[in-house]
Scaffold this motif. Sequence first.
Motif, PDB file in Angstrom:
ATOM      1  N   ILE A   1       0.849  -1.191   0.000  1.00 22.02           N
ATOM      2  CA  ILE A   1       0.000   0.000   0.000  1.00 22.02           C
ATOM      3  C   ILE A   1       0.887   1.245   0.000  1.00 22.02           C
ATOM      4  N   MET A   2       0.339   2.323  -0.520  1.00 23.52           N
ATOM      5  CA  MET A   2       1.060   3.606  -0.500  1.00 23.52           C
ATOM      6  C   MET A   2       0.036   4.716  -0.291  1.00 23.52           C
ATOM      7  N   VAL A   3       0.440   5.742   0.431  1.00 21.13           N
ATOM      8  CA  VAL A   3      -0.458   6.867   0.692  1.00 21.13           C
ATOM      9  C   VAL A   3       0.029   8.107  -0.062  1.00 21.13           C
TER      10      VAL A   3
ATOM     11  N   PHE B   1      -6.883  -0.841  -5.811  1.00 21.84           N
ATOM     12  CA  PHE B   1      -8.002  -0.049  -5.307  1.00 21.84           C
ATOM     13  C   PHE B   1      -7.421   1.144  -4.560  1.00 21.84           C
ATOM     14  N   VAL B   2      -8.048   2.278  -4.722  1.00 23.31           N
ATOM     15  CA  VAL B   2      -7.603   3.488  -4.027  1.00 23.31           C
ATOM     16  C   VAL B   2      -8.782   4.028  -3.219  1.00 23.31           C
ATOM     17  N   SER B   3      -8.524   4.324  -1.953  1.00 26.70           N
ATOM     18  CA  SER B   3      -9.599   4.928  -1.167  1.00 26.70           C
ATOM     19  C   SER B   3      -9.193   6.338  -0.786  1.00 26.70           C
ATOM     20  N   PHE B   4     -10.197   7.140  -0.494  1.00 24.16           N
ATOM     21  CA  PHE B   4     -10.009   8.582  -0.322  1.00 24.16           C
ATOM     22  C   PHE B   4     -10.638   9.066   0.982  1.00 24.16           C
ATOM     23  N   SER B   5     -10.064  10.138   1.520  1.00 20.89           N
ATOM     24  CA  SER B   5     -10.586  10.725   2.753  1.00 20.89           C
ATOM     25  C   SER B   5     -11.665  11.764   2.450  1.00 20.89           C
TER      26      SER B   5
END
Length: 211
Positions: free
Chosen positions: A140-142, A162-166
Motif C-alpha cells: 500500500i502507499m499513501v 483499489f484506491v480509497s479517499f478521505s
Amino acid sequence: MKITLINFFIILSLISFTHASVVDFCVADYTAPNGPAGYSCKKPSKVTVDDFVYHGLSISGNTSNIINAAVSPAFDAQFPGVNGLGISIARLDLAVDGVIPLHTHPGASEILVVVQGTICAGFVASDNTVYLKTLKKGDIMVFPQGLLHFQVNGGGSTALAFVSFSSANPGLQILDFALFKSDFPTPLIVQTTFIDAAVVKKLKGVLGGSG
Ligand SMILES: *[C@@H]1O[C@H](CO)[C@@H](O)[C@H](O)[C@H]1NC(C)=O
C-alpha cells in the motif's frame, strides 16, 4: 434560583438540539442539487441496504484508450451511501504500459493497495521532493492531499489496484488534461509552463485541446 432553572432549560434544549442534528447517515438524494458539502439526504424511510452497496467495481474498466488504463470511481456521485461520510473508493485497471497521468485530488488524501501486478507510483511534495516506489501485490502507499501524483504499470502484465479517499468527493484534476485537453490558449501555456509551442500543439492534437 429562577435564573439557574432557565439556564438549566437552555442547556437541556441545546443538548436535545445537538442530539436532533445527529444522523447515522446521509444517503445521497440525486433528485436534489449537489453542493460543496455533498448531496442532500434521502429520506431515511426511502433508504435501503442497496444504497450502501455498490457493484460497479467488480468488473475491470475499459483500458482501450490513450492511457491504457481505467479509473472506476465509487464517489458520492456513483455510490449514494458514502455521501457525507468523508470516504470513497475507486478501482484502477492498468493494462501493460498503462498510465494514470500526473494528477491531484484537491479534496482528499489517497491510499492505494495493489491487488494484482506491479505498479510504480509516486508523488511530488510541495518542496519538490519526489517520492517514488515500485509496489507489488499487497503493498500500500499513501498520497497526501492535494499533491501531484501518478501510477504506472511497472511490469509486463495487467495490474489492479483499489484506491480509497478521505472524502466522498475527492475531485480529480489531471495535469495533462488541464493543459492539453482544454481551451487554455497555447501562447499562455508556453508562457506559464516554458514548454515549446510545437510540443503544446502536438499534445493538444493528441488529447483534443484547442486554443
Ligand atoms: C472499450 O473502449 C473502446 C474504445 O472506446 C471500444 O471500442 C470498445 O468497444 C470498448 N470495449 C468494451 C468491452 O466495452
